[in-house]
Design an enzyme around this catalytic site. Structure first.
Site, PDB file in Angstrom:
ATOM      1  N   GLN A  94       3.159   9.813   1.394  1.00  0.00           N
ATOM      2  CA  GLN A  94       4.421   9.063   1.324  1.00  0.00           C
ATOM      3  C   GLN A  94       5.243   9.414   0.097  1.00  0.00           C
ATOM      4  O   GLN A  94       6.390   8.977  -0.026  1.00  0.00           O
ATOM      5  CB  GLN A  94       4.146   7.560   1.354  1.00  0.00           C
ATOM      6  CG  GLN A  94       3.545   7.113   2.677  1.00  0.00           C
ATOM      7  CD  GLN A  94       3.385   5.616   2.712  1.00  0.00           C
ATOM      8  OE1 GLN A  94       2.413   5.083   2.197  1.00  0.00           O
ATOM      9  NE2 GLN A  94       4.351   4.939   3.290  1.00  0.00           N
ATOM     10  N   GLY A 106       0.848  -1.188   0.000  1.00  0.00           N
ATOM     11  CA  GLY A 106       0.000   0.000   0.000  1.00  0.00           C
ATOM     12  C   GLY A 106       0.879   1.232   0.000  1.00  0.00           C
ATOM     13  O   GLY A 106       2.023   1.184   0.462  1.00  0.00           O
ATOM     14  N   HIS A 128      -2.675   7.217   7.103  1.00  0.00           N
ATOM     15  CA  HIS A 128      -1.718   8.117   6.433  1.00  0.00           C
ATOM     16  C   HIS A 128      -2.433   9.378   5.945  1.00  0.00           C
ATOM     17  O   HIS A 128      -1.871  10.474   5.991  1.00  0.00           O
ATOM     18  CB  HIS A 128      -1.090   7.430   5.214  1.00  0.00           C
ATOM     19  CG  HIS A 128       0.167   6.663   5.519  1.00  0.00           C
ATOM     20  ND1 HIS A 128       1.270   7.231   6.104  1.00  0.00           N
ATOM     21  CD2 HIS A 128       0.502   5.363   5.284  1.00  0.00           C
ATOM     22  CE1 HIS A 128       2.225   6.315   6.236  1.00  0.00           C
ATOM     23  NE2 HIS A 128       1.783   5.176   5.749  1.00  0.00           N
ATOM     24  N   HIS A 168      -4.231   1.206   7.818  1.00  0.00           N
ATOM     25  CA  HIS A 168      -2.893   1.812   7.789  1.00  0.00           C
ATOM     26  C   HIS A 168      -2.850   2.969   6.773  1.00  0.00           C
ATOM     27  O   HIS A 168      -2.357   4.057   7.070  1.00  0.00           O
ATOM     28  CB  HIS A 168      -1.868   0.725   7.433  1.00  0.00           C
ATOM     29  CG  HIS A 168      -0.452   1.177   7.362  1.00  0.00           C
ATOM     30  ND1 HIS A 168       0.526   0.722   8.223  1.00  0.00           N
ATOM     31  CD2 HIS A 168       0.173   2.037   6.514  1.00  0.00           C
ATOM     32  CE1 HIS A 168       1.678   1.300   7.914  1.00  0.00           C
ATOM     33  NE2 HIS A 168       1.503   2.100   6.873  1.00  0.00           N
ATOM     34  N   GLU A 169      -3.410   2.728   5.579  1.00  0.00           N
ATOM     35  CA  GLU A 169      -3.354   3.747   4.520  1.00  0.00           C
ATOM     36  C   GLU A 169      -4.323   4.899   4.789  1.00  0.00           C
ATOM     37  O   GLU A 169      -4.005   6.054   4.506  1.00  0.00           O
ATOM     38  CB  GLU A 169      -3.636   3.113   3.154  1.00  0.00           C
ATOM     39  CG  GLU A 169      -2.672   1.995   2.751  1.00  0.00           C
ATOM     40  CD  GLU A 169      -1.200   2.363   2.854  1.00  0.00           C
ATOM     41  OE1 GLU A 169      -0.851   3.542   2.681  1.00  0.00           O
ATOM     42  OE2 GLU A 169      -0.396   1.454   3.125  1.00  0.00           O
ATOM     43  N   CYS A 186       6.047  -0.005   7.526  1.00  0.00           N
ATOM     44  CA  CYS A 186       5.671   1.118   6.665  1.00  0.00           C
ATOM     45  C   CYS A 186       6.877   1.516   5.817  1.00  0.00           C
ATOM     46  O   CYS A 186       7.995   1.589   6.313  1.00  0.00           O
ATOM     47  CB  CYS A 186       5.235   2.280   7.544  1.00  0.00           C
ATOM     48  SG  CYS A 186       4.771   3.747   6.625  1.00  0.00           S
ATOM     49  N   LEU A 187       6.631   1.777   4.536  1.00  0.00           N
ATOM     50  CA  LEU A 187       7.715   2.177   3.634  1.00  0.00           C
ATOM     51  C   LEU A 187       8.375   3.481   4.091  1.00  0.00           C
ATOM     52  O   LEU A 187       9.532   3.734   3.784  1.00  0.00           O
ATOM     53  CB  LEU A 187       7.183   2.350   2.203  1.00  0.00           C
ATOM     54  CG  LEU A 187       6.620   1.088   1.528  1.00  0.00           C
ATOM     55  CD1 LEU A 187       6.064   1.426   0.156  1.00  0.00           C
ATOM     56  CD2 LEU A 187       7.675   0.001   1.423  1.00  0.00           C
TER      57      LEU A 187
HETATM   58 ZN   LIG Z   1       2.719   3.353   5.766  1.00  0.00          ZN
END
Ligand SMILES: [Zn+2]
Length: 163
Positions: free
Chosen positions: A51, A46, A134, A130-131, A88-89
């Site tokens: 991000q 995701g 964000h 999670h997304e 998380c990226l």
């Molecule tokens: Zn993330």
């Protein structure tokens, strides 16, 4: 299509509440294509607009067969509880156990601006939450107790120095 640079903790945009998506045009479709490419390149499931440095309520995901674009996402209902690893990226994929609802129902708009609802459970519902977080300026580490949150940040910063 292009792979965009991923913003990382503690960049400010990650802590900001995103602005609503209002134009459902070719620019948005192109942006979503870039977001998918960036997500696949980073081997993530995701990716949300903050991000890649954009203060926008938008994410893409491809997780356990649930592949979608979500603009202006909200979680309309949840059920149960699950405990599982999450990363998380934007925090170097450093994993930590986060307790989340087992099921979640997502309401969002697709790239054409059409509203839809989708339900998922397990890992895919975790991605919904999670997304969507964000888009509200919340990172998964914000759900952790302070000590564990600090441990994840420390490990991330340490790993970054070695890259
Ligand atoms: Zn993330």
């Amino acid at each position: 299509m292009a792979v965009r640079k991923i913003t990382e903790y503690p960049e400010k945009v990650l802590a900001e509440v995103g602005k609503p998506v209002t134009s459902f045009d070719q620019d948005l479709a192109d942006l979503c294509a870039d977001m998918f490419e960036t997500m696949y390149d980073a081997e993530g499931v995701g990716l949300a607009a903050p991000q890649i440095g954009l203060n926008l309520r938008l994410f893409v995901m491809d997780c356990e067969g649930v592949k979608l674009i979500a603009a202006n996402p909200e979680i309309v209902s949840t059920e149960g509880e699950q405990s599982g690893q999450e990363g998380c990226l934007s925090v170097g994929k450093v994993p930590a156990v986060v307790i989340r609802p087992q099921k979640a129902r997502l309401r969002a708009q697709n790239e054409k601006g059409e509203w839809f609802e989708r339900e998922a459970e397990g890992y895919a519902s975790r991605a919904f939450m999670h997304e969507t977080d964000h888009c509200n300026g919340t990172l998964f580490i914000d759900h952790l107790p302070k000590l564990r949150r600090n441990m994840v940040i420390k490990r991330f910063q340490k790993e970054k120095r070695w890259v």
